[in-house]
Structures are given as C-alpha cells and as structure tokens.
Design an enzyme around this catalytic site. Structure first.
Site, PDB file in Angstrom:
ATOM      1  NE  ARG A  69     -66.326   6.860  60.739  1.00 17.64           N
ATOM      2  CZ  ARG A  69     -66.097   6.814  62.045  1.00 17.64           C
ATOM      3  NH1 ARG A  69     -66.116   5.670  62.684  1.00 17.64           N
ATOM      4  NH2 ARG A  69     -65.824   7.923  62.717  1.00 17.64           N
TER       5      ARG A  69
ATOM      6  NE  ARG B  59     -63.531   2.273  66.790  1.00 18.71           N
ATOM      7  CZ  ARG B  59     -64.835   2.258  67.067  1.00 18.71           C
ATOM      8  NH1 ARG B  59     -65.627   3.156  66.491  1.00 18.71           N
ATOM      9  NH2 ARG B  59     -65.346   1.372  67.906  1.00 18.71           N
TER      10      ARG B  59
ATOM     11  CB  CYS C 198     -71.752   4.165  70.585  1.00 16.12           C
ATOM     12  SG  CYS C 198     -72.390   5.399  69.470  1.00 16.12           S
TER      13      CYS C 198
ATOM     14  CG  ASP D 138     -62.862   5.440  69.423  1.00 19.45           C
ATOM     15  OD1 ASP D 138     -63.263   6.103  70.401  1.00 19.45           O
ATOM     16  OD2 ASP D 138     -62.559   5.951  68.329  1.00 19.45           O
TER      17      ASP D 138
ATOM     18  CG  HIS E  93     -71.276   4.948  63.218  1.00 21.86           C
ATOM     19  ND1 HIS E  93     -70.446   5.017  64.316  1.00 21.86           N
ATOM     20  CD2 HIS E  93     -70.605   4.235  62.281  1.00 21.86           C
ATOM     21  CE1 HIS E  93     -69.310   4.384  64.043  1.00 21.86           C
ATOM     22  NE2 HIS E  93     -69.381   3.904  62.828  1.00 21.86           N
TER      23      HIS E  93
HETATM   24  N1  ARG Z   1     -64.941   7.570  68.223  1.00 23.89           N
HETATM   25  C1  ARG Z   1     -65.708   6.507  67.642  1.00 23.89           C
HETATM   26  C2  ARG Z   1     -65.605   6.565  66.144  1.00 23.89           C
HETATM   27  O1  ARG Z   1     -65.625   7.643  65.596  1.00 23.89           O
HETATM   28  C3  ARG Z   1     -67.123   6.579  68.100  1.00 23.89           C
HETATM   29  C4  ARG Z   1     -67.955   5.410  67.678  1.00 23.89           C
HETATM   30  C5  ARG Z   1     -69.366   5.510  68.100  1.00 23.89           C
HETATM   31  N2  ARG Z   1     -70.075   4.333  67.826  1.00 23.89           N
HETATM   32  C6  ARG Z   1     -71.275   4.243  67.233  1.00 23.89           C
HETATM   33  N3  ARG Z   1     -71.840   3.084  67.185  1.00 23.89           N
HETATM   34  N4  ARG Z   1     -71.836   5.288  66.696  1.00 23.89           N
HETATM   35  O2  ARG Z   1     -65.480   5.559  65.462  1.00 23.89           O
END
Ligand code: ARG
Length: 269
Positions: A139, A94, A262, A69, A168
């Site tokens: 998040r 991550r 993203c 990612d 997000h």
């Molecule tokens: N697979 C990643 C996650 O879930 C995607 C992140 C997408 N990034 C964003 N800025 N929305 O963390």
C-alpha cells in the site's frame, strides 16, 4: 470501573454505520461472505467501551455513505508531533476517506500536511518511541517514508512486507511500549527481518497461526494490550512480559481484513 492507564491515549474512531464488504482489495475480503451488521456494531461498541473503561479518550468521526472501509480509521492518516500527515489511498474505492479525516484534524487544531505520496496512514506507520517503523510493498510507497522523515525529522525505518495476507504493517507488527514491539517475521522480506532483529533483539515474535488471528493488530497503552481474543499464544507471551491483555472479539471486521488497531487512529498532539 475506570482504571488509570500507563499513559492516557486519545483515539479517533469511525462507527461502522457504513461497514460492509462491497469490494475486494485484500485476500481477506470476499463479497460472498456477509457481514452481520448488528454483530459488527456490538463488537465495535465493545472496543470503544474497553478503551473508555481503561481511561482512554475516544473521539468520533462519522462514517460516510459509499465508504464501507472508513471504519478502519487507522488508515486515514498519521497523527504525530501535532502534525497530521494525510493518507493518499492506493485503491480508488477508499480515496475519498482522506478528505474527511483531514477536515476533522483541521477542525481539531492539528497542523494538516497534505501528503504528496501514496500512503495509508497508521496502517503502515508505527511510532515506537522516537522512531517510526514504516511498511511498504502493498500500500504505502517508499517515497512517503522519505516525505514523512523530512516532515517530522524522525528516523523512519522502511520495512518491506511480502505476504499479501499482511498487506499493512499494523497486521504484522505491533508496538507494546516505547521500546518493545511484537511482530510476525514471515510477513517481512529478509532485509526487514534482519533490521527488526538488530533494532529489537528482545521483541515478541508471533507465529503464523496467531498472526492470522490478527494478534498483531493490537493496541497497547504501555500496560494493557487490547488484542484479539483468539490469539492465545500472543496473549500468553505479552502476559509473560508483564502486560495485561484485554481480549476482544472483532471477528466481523476480519471479513474485511481488519481488527482492533485498524479501527483505531491514535492522536499524538
Ligand atoms: N478493507 C480494508 C483495506 O483493505 C482494511 C483496512 C485495514 N486497516 C488496517 N489498518 N490494516 O484497505
């Protein structure tokens, strides 16, 4: 042909060398749906080219094995006022990305501030003029909003996200210029919706269908809006407001719940 943008921007991006859907941490991700690596590379390269064609500068940070990612550079931290506020990722998969981003910024002269609170960088922080809009609920922690306000001296407005498809802030809201935003009201709780309506009464509002096409994962330089090609109604709305849409296809990245924004970390030095 290179055009002169309203304001030349600098971005940090990570090539999709390691990109794949290896785990599931948001509702878009499904390990059974294979990513086409060549197509992902083509789509990502077209985004870089579109930025460069419009006069923007793209810096590259190498992707690292085991971090699929990492292509989603927006999550690596927040660059604002010459300061780099590091990411502290929610999911263990991550976590290691943050170190590479911090090292890049260290080398490139930002004042790197190690966050003590969980946050996913520009994924949940949107700089709108002097103000920072900040998402929480999935998040980024509220404590990070307070930490960022303290560090920058800027007003940080906390907005609660409630729909897991829009985990997000940058999937639910985009900054068109220093005074104009677009957002999908359904992604926010009632208090956040009221706050957005009060602060931005003339904002572009996007319906569920376009929001699910990642309309709000756009990037604007104040004149051109780099956005998902299939977000038809959003494209018409921004055109009506005098912006020039630059439609792009990032469908391979949608398989991981990502898109244009993203993949892009803005540098504000
Ligand atoms: N697979 C990643 C996650 O879930 C995607 C992140 C997408 N990034 C964003 N800025 N929305 O963390």
């Amino acid at each position: 042909m290179t055009q002169t943008p309203a304001r030349t921007k600098e971005f940090l991006m990570v090539p999709p060398t390691e990109y794949t859907v290896a785990y599931e941490i948001n509702p878009w991700m499904d390990r059974r749906r294979a990513v086409s690596t060549p197509r992902a590379h083509r789509q990502w390269a077209a985004l870089v080219q579109a930025y460069r064609d419009h006069g923007h500068q793209v810096h590259l940070l190498e992707g690292r094995p085991g971090l699929p990612d990492m292509v989603f550079a927006a999550n690596g931290g927040l660059s604002v006022d010459g300061l780099f506020y590091t990411a502290v990722f929610t999911y263990p998969q991550r976590v290691a990305e943050a170190v590479w981003h911090a090292a890049w910024h260290q080398e490139h002269g930002s004042r790197v501030v190690q966050a003590t609170q969980v946050n996913e960088g520009e994924g949940d922080f949107a700089v709108v003029g002097e103000r920072i809009l900040a998402g929480h609920g999935f998040r980024t922690s509220l404590a990070a909003h307070a930490e960022l306000a303290r560090l920058t001296g800027r007003e940080v407005v906390s907005l609660r996200l409630v729909d897991p498809d829009f985990y997000h802030l940058d999937t639910a809201l985009t900054v068109l210029d220093a005074a104009t935003i677009a957002y999908y009201p359904g992604a926010f709780d009632e208090a956040a919706r009221a706050e957005l309506a009060r602060l931005y009464p003339t904002a572009v509002r996007v319906a569920s269908e376009d929001a699910h096409h990642f309309a709000l994962n756009s990037l604007s330089d104040g004149e051109h809006v780099f956005c998902a090609a299939d977000a038809a109604d959003f494209i018409a709305q921004v055109e009506q407001r005098g912006f020039a849409p630059v439609p792009l296809d990032l469908s391979e990245f949608r398989l991981a719940g990502g898109g244009i924004k993203c993949c892009t970390q803005e540098l504000r030095c």
